[in-house]
Design a protein around this motif. Structure first.
Motif, PDB file in Angstrom:
ATOM      1  N   GLU A 245      10.472   3.883   1.081  1.00 42.64           N
ATOM      2  CA  GLU A 245      10.095   5.140   1.361  1.00 42.64           C
ATOM      3  C   GLU A 245       9.873   5.396   2.728  1.00 42.64           C
ATOM      4  OE1 GLU A 245       7.652   6.446  -2.582  1.00 42.64           O
ATOM      5  OE2 GLU A 245       6.546   5.834  -1.073  1.00 42.64           O
ATOM      6  N   ALA A 246       9.134   4.141   3.406  1.00 47.41           N
ATOM      7  CA  ALA A 246       9.052   3.994   5.008  1.00 47.41           C
ATOM      8  C   ALA A 246      10.395   4.211   5.627  1.00 47.41           C
ATOM      9  CB  ALA A 246       8.213   2.904   5.501  1.00 47.41           C
ATOM     10  N   CYS A 247      11.355   3.316   5.147  1.00 47.35           N
ATOM     11  CA  CYS A 247      12.754   3.678   5.669  1.00 47.35           C
ATOM     12  C   CYS A 247      13.515   4.804   5.658  1.00 47.35           C
ATOM     13  CB  CYS A 247      13.591   2.347   5.016  1.00 47.35           C
ATOM     14  SG  CYS A 247      13.308   0.681   5.227  1.00 47.35           S
ATOM     15  N   GLU A 248      13.135   5.325   4.436  1.00 49.67           N
ATOM     16  CA  GLU A 248      13.983   6.686   4.087  1.00 49.67           C
ATOM     17  C   GLU A 248      13.149   7.823   4.945  1.00 49.67           C
ATOM     18  OE1 GLU A 248      14.101   8.177  -0.021  1.00 49.67           O
ATOM     19  OE2 GLU A 248      14.800   6.065  -0.356  1.00 49.67           O
ATOM     20  N   SER A 249      12.042   7.816   5.112  1.00 48.31           N
ATOM     21  CA  SER A 249      11.268   8.953   5.836  1.00 48.31           C
ATOM     22  C   SER A 249      11.102   8.434   7.386  1.00 48.31           C
ATOM     23  CB  SER A 249      10.027   9.280   5.261  1.00 48.31           C
ATOM     24  OG  SER A 249       9.236   8.297   5.164  1.00 48.31           O
ATOM     25  N   MET A 250      11.545   7.129   7.749  1.00 49.96           N
ATOM     26  CA  MET A 250      11.309   6.635   9.005  1.00 49.96           C
ATOM     27  C   MET A 250       9.785   6.779   9.311  1.00 49.96           C
ATOM     28  SD  MET A 250      14.321   5.742  10.556  1.00 49.96           S
ATOM     29  CE  MET A 250      15.945   5.605  10.069  1.00 49.96           C
ATOM     30  N   ASP A 251       9.051   6.166   8.667  1.00 52.96           N
ATOM     31  CA  ASP A 251       7.394   6.712   8.854  1.00 52.96           C
ATOM     32  C   ASP A 251       6.707   5.479   8.562  1.00 52.96           C
ATOM     33  OD1 ASP A 251       5.037   7.608   8.889  1.00 52.96           O
ATOM     34  OD2 ASP A 251       5.272   9.124   7.278  1.00 52.96           O
ATOM     35  N   PRO A 252       6.281   4.905   9.707  1.00 52.06           N
ATOM     36  CA  PRO A 252       5.438   3.577   9.744  1.00 52.06           C
ATOM     37  C   PRO A 252       4.424   3.814   9.059  1.00 52.06           C
ATOM     38  CG  PRO A 252       6.419   3.615  11.781  1.00 52.06           C
ATOM     39  CD  PRO A 252       6.676   5.066  10.888  1.00 52.06           C
ATOM     40  N   SER A 253       3.579   5.096   9.119  1.00 47.80           N
ATOM     41  CA  SER A 253       2.297   5.462   8.616  1.00 47.80           C
ATOM     42  C   SER A 253       1.923   5.077   7.120  1.00 47.80           C
ATOM     43  CB  SER A 253       1.846   6.883   9.123  1.00 47.80           C
ATOM     44  OG  SER A 253       2.522   7.683   8.009  1.00 47.80           O
ATOM     45  N   LEU A 254       3.282   5.262   6.278  1.00 50.55           N
ATOM     46  CA  LEU A 254       3.066   5.041   4.686  1.00 50.55           C
ATOM     47  C   LEU A 254       2.773   3.422   4.680  1.00 50.55           C
ATOM     48  CD1 LEU A 254       6.312   6.592   3.418  1.00 50.55           C
ATOM     49  CD2 LEU A 254       4.181   7.463   3.894  1.00 50.55           C
ATOM     50  N   ILE A 255       3.397   2.411   5.427  1.00 47.81           N
ATOM     51  CA  ILE A 255       2.927   1.151   5.566  1.00 47.81           C
ATOM     52  C   ILE A 255       1.536   1.151   5.684  1.00 47.81           C
ATOM     53  CG2 ILE A 255       3.416  -1.328   6.464  1.00 47.81           C
ATOM     54  CD1 ILE A 255       5.597  -0.164   4.815  1.00 47.81           C
ATOM     55  N   ALA A 256       0.957   1.816   6.837  1.00 43.74           N
ATOM     56  CA  ALA A 256      -0.515   1.545   7.238  1.00 43.74           C
ATOM     57  C   ALA A 256      -1.189   2.101   5.781  1.00 43.74           C
ATOM     58  CB  ALA A 256      -0.660   2.602   8.460  1.00 43.74           C
ATOM     59  N   SER A 257      -1.043   3.273   5.201  1.00 45.34           N
ATOM     60  CA  SER A 257      -1.842   3.654   4.317  1.00 45.34           C
ATOM     61  C   SER A 257      -1.713   2.908   3.192  1.00 45.34           C
ATOM     62  CB  SER A 257      -1.406   4.986   3.745  1.00 45.34           C
ATOM     63  OG  SER A 257      -1.024   5.913   4.718  1.00 45.34           O
ATOM     64  N   PHE A 258      -0.605   2.301   2.950  1.00 48.54           N
ATOM     65  CA  PHE A 258      -0.535   1.129   1.681  1.00 48.54           C
ATOM     66  C   PHE A 258      -1.617   0.085   1.951  1.00 48.54           C
ATOM     67  CE2 PHE A 258       1.027  -2.684   0.673  1.00 48.54           C
ATOM     68  CZ  PHE A 258       1.193  -2.535  -0.954  1.00 48.54           C
ATOM     69  N   THR A 259      -1.304  -0.462   3.267  1.00 45.42           N
ATOM     70  CA  THR A 259      -2.148  -1.663   3.618  1.00 45.42           C
ATOM     71  C   THR A 259      -3.721  -1.410   3.638  1.00 45.42           C
ATOM     72  OG1 THR A 259      -0.279  -2.102   5.137  1.00 45.42           O
ATOM     73  CG2 THR A 259      -2.329  -3.497   5.099  1.00 45.42           C
ATOM     74  N   LEU A 260      -4.029  -0.218   4.113  1.00 40.96           N
ATOM     75  CA  LEU A 260      -5.468  -0.006   3.937  1.00 40.96           C
ATOM     76  C   LEU A 260      -5.946   0.341   2.583  1.00 40.96           C
ATOM     77  CD1 LEU A 260      -7.602   0.987   6.241  1.00 40.96           C
ATOM     78  CD2 LEU A 260      -6.816   3.173   6.238  1.00 40.96           C
ATOM     79  N   ASN A 261      -5.285   0.897   1.632  1.00 37.55           N
ATOM     80  CA  ASN A 261      -5.546   1.145   0.387  1.00 37.55           C
ATOM     81  C   ASN A 261      -6.000  -0.438  -0.366  1.00 37.55           C
ATOM     82  OD1 ASN A 261      -5.753   3.796   0.407  1.00 37.55           O
ATOM     83  ND2 ASN A 261      -3.540   4.027  -0.336  1.00 37.55           N
ATOM     84  N   LEU A 262      -4.853  -1.258   0.099  1.00 38.51           N
ATOM     85  CA  LEU A 262      -4.911  -2.430  -0.766  1.00 38.51           C
ATOM     86  C   LEU A 262      -6.214  -3.202  -0.136  1.00 38.51           C
ATOM     87  CD1 LEU A 262      -3.443  -4.592  -2.422  1.00 38.51           C
ATOM     88  CD2 LEU A 262      -2.348  -5.567  -0.259  1.00 38.51           C
ATOM     89  N   ALA A 263      -6.559  -3.274   1.109  1.00 44.86           N
ATOM     90  CA  ALA A 263      -7.645  -3.924   1.742  1.00 44.86           C
ATOM     91  C   ALA A 263      -8.894  -3.288   1.124  1.00 44.86           C
ATOM     92  CB  ALA A 263      -7.742  -3.704   3.202  1.00 44.86           C
TER      93      ALA A 263
END
Length: 606
Positions: A538-556
């Motif tokens: 999804e991050a590739c498709e939408s060119m949006d690193p913030s998706l990775i950031a939210s994901f990581t935050l949620n995991l932590a």
RNA sequence: GGUCGCGUAGCUCAGCUGGAUAGAGCAACAGCCUUCUAAGCUGUGGGUCGAAGGUUCGAAUCCUUCCGCGAUCACCA
């Protein structure tokens, strides 16, 4: 020749329970209601925490096919799934939602599959060029560039994880009136000052003269106004500006002395930029220089004229008509034959394609240039260039100060070097206040401060959607607590501490110790874990690193809750202990990978 | 004026191609370290999702209009 190598994404798909569930539901609909529906049309959500279950199938749309109420439809599908798929432990129906509880055994299998797929290696066979940074060479980098670089660097990593062959490039706007202003001020007021003699970083030194030019220029404008000129005339008629324009003409005509000065000062700037890049942790495979390309693009204009795509006005200027795409007519060559910005970018796009033959060309450039990139793409499409469709403008919002826009020449911009240093200092303060790193050498401590400072800064910039504007208040420092980079880094360090302790205990537990129970929070963690590959896509498709950031935050966050509520090394059952250690280890790996996608390093302890 | 973007809690932001009672963090208040790192965890308060219509079983999300903010519409780059 094709090499079979493990594909992160595809292996993860096998371990994707929601995907299985989707396929199973489609089959259920076919069997029970004799209706065809594709997997992708079935909507599956994570079950909300107030209900029992792992995944929820949204049944409302399916009740049209069953011609029964949503509840009845959900009940029938639930029963079918439970009878025919042994991954379903149980189900319940609430309104139109079919909540499915997945068997613990299946979660364990999925976890073990996940453990084996911790690297991305399979290529998708496509090339992408990511251009970012794009500084002018007359002044040092500021916070706006930092946002740009952090987005560009991260997006390059994410695209690589998505299977692209990635090439990172920079473009230096190294010519024009701006650099001439710095050069002129240095020539007039610099007394031969150099980075060596002043101890200033080269880019800071050149920037100092850019500011000085502006100060002197304003003084001259004020004087002219005092002597009766109106403001517009005064601005255009100051001796300093006229001299700078003269210098630009000399540069363009190849005047040796001017060129030599220009080369010297640009060299200083590049040396300074290199240091900033290194501190920030970004790099480029190739540099483009406007001075080498600003004349190119003319061949493309010739080509367009010949094809009848461009047209010449009476005064001799050349234009492209983009009105069919909702834009205006854009000039490509002035009447004197010189090229403009758009023409240059036509040229650089063309030579970039000759260099890389990329499928996709990402330009990380602020949103003030949205129109320009639309025009660039539109013009190249009209020319029928194969790379036109692959042009993507990764447009991001500018960073504002409480006082408004940052302006380098007025000294209101937030300097990149200063800001990073400030982050390192703050990291040091926090760390010392907590007193957890007595065992560190001074060297190790410095490395830690840098990781934490950059972690805080980069995460702060990356966690918001790129297209949003960011307001940066220098009075309020960037946080180290809460939804921040250091919080995630801390989670990682905590896990490392557990793993070390586990090793010192002699690594109790082994694969024969199969756990057969899972706490809810452990299921939530697993559910998050296996969503990683989808988030990358999804991050590739939408060119949006913030998706990775939210994901990581949620995991932590999930992990910290787990850590706080359940014993890991102190679990009574050895099988539970072993599973929890492995789960912790896996979470740490995912955090590390995800943070690296953001360009953030994680510390072993902090 | 045309085009584009944005408007969600006091502040900073999430909210996927429409789905359950709109979620986090900060700030405020109240708890949790003789126990695996308290840069952590738990709880409380805080919302007419800019406004009004429309489509739908169902709208923060889609459509229309309006309001507010910003960018752009340079023979600057």
């Amino acid at each position: 020749m094709s090499v079979e190598c493990p594909n992160f994404a595809s292996q993860m798909k096998q371990a994707d329970i929601s995907r299985e569930l989707r396929a199973a539901t489609a089959k259920a609909v076919k069997t029970l209601f004799n209706a065809d529906i594709s997997d992708s049309e079935i909507l599956i959500n994570d079950t909300r925490k107030e209900f029992e279950g792992d995944y929820s199938i949204v049944v409302f749309p399916l009740s049209k096919l069953s011609r029964k109420s949503p509840e009845a439809t959900a009940g029938e599908i639930g029963k079918y799934l439970k009878d025919h798929y042994d991954i379903i432990e149980d189900y319940n129906v609430i309104k139109g939602f079919l909540n499915c509880l997945i068997k613990t055994q299946r979660w364990i299998e999925v976890f073990e599959a996940r453990e084996k797929t911790n690297d991305f290696s399979k290529s998708n066979g496509k090339k992408v060029v990511v251009e970012y940074c794009g500084p002018n060479t007359n002044k040092p980098l500021h916070l706006g560039h930092v946002r740009n670089m952090v987005i560009g660097y991260s997006m390059a990593n994410i695209l690589e994880a998505g299977g692209y062959e990635v090439h990172k490039v920079n473009i230096y706007n190294d010519r024009g009136i701006a650099i001439c202003k710095s050069m002129l001020a240095w020539q007039k007021f610099g007394h031969g000052e150099t980075p060596e003699s002043s101890g200033l970083k080269g880019d800071q030194l050149v920037g100092k003269y850019y500011v000085l030019f502006d100060q002197q220029y304003r003084k001259q404008v004020a004087d002219l106004i005092k002597n009766g000129h109106n403001e517009d005339d005064a601005k255009a008629a100051t001796p300093l500006l006229l001299e700078a324009q003269q210098m630009l003409r000399k540069w363009e005509s190849g005047d040796r002395e001017t060129i030599r000065l220009w080369e010297t000062m640009n060299r200083w700037v590049y040396a300074g930029f290199e240091k900033t890049f290194e501190t920030l942790g970004v790099d480029f495979e190739k540099n483009y220089y406007e001075s080498e390309h600003y004349l190119s693009g003319k061949e493309l204009v010739e080509e367009g004229l010949k094809k009848g795509i461009f047209f010449r006005k009476d005064d001799g200027s050349v234009w492209v008509d983009l009105t069919d795409r909702g834009m205006d007519q854009k000039i490509l060559l002035r009447k004197d034959g010189t090229s403009v910005y758009l023409t240059q970018d036509l040229g650089t796009a063309n030579s970039r394609y000759q260099d890389f033959e990329m499928d996709l060309s990402v330009y990380v450039v602020a949103d003030e240039q949205n129109y320009h990139f639309k025009a660039l793409k539109g013009t190249l499409e009209k020319l029928g260039k194969p790379y036109a469709s692959g042009i993507y403008h990764l447009s991001y919002g500018m960073v504002d100060l409480p006082s408004g826009k940052m302006k380098s020449r007025e000294g209101t911009s937030v300097d990149a070097d200063d800001l990073m240093q400030q982050m390192f200092d703050t990291a040091e303060e926090h760390t010392k206040a907590l007193g957890k790193i007595e065992a560190f050498s001074e060297q190790q401590a410095q490395v830690l401060y840098r990781k934490l400072g950059l972690g805080a800064l980069k995460f702060h910039l990356l966690r918001v959607n790129p297209k949003r504007r960011i307001l940066f208040n220098p009075e309020e420092s960037i946080e180290f607590h809460g939804d921040t980079g250091p919080f995630i880094q801390y989670t990682y360090a905590r896990i490392q501490s557990i793993l070390k302790k586990w090793e010192s205990m002699g690594k109790p537990g082994n694969n024969d110790d199969k756990s057969n129970t899972l706490e809810n929070i452990e299921r939530f963690i697993l559910r998050q874990e296996i969503a990683f590959s989808k988030v990358i896509e999804e991050a590739c498709e939408s060119m949006d690193p913030s998706l990775i950031a939210s994901f990581t935050l949620n995991l932590a966050k999930l992990y910290n809750r787990f850590y706080n509520e359940y014993p890991i090394l102190k679990a009574k059952d050895k099988s539970v202990l072993f599973f929890r250690v492995r789960l912790s280890e896996q979470v740490a790996k995912t955090i590390e990978q995800a943070m690296l996608l953001l360009g953030i390093e994680v510390p072993e302890s902090m």
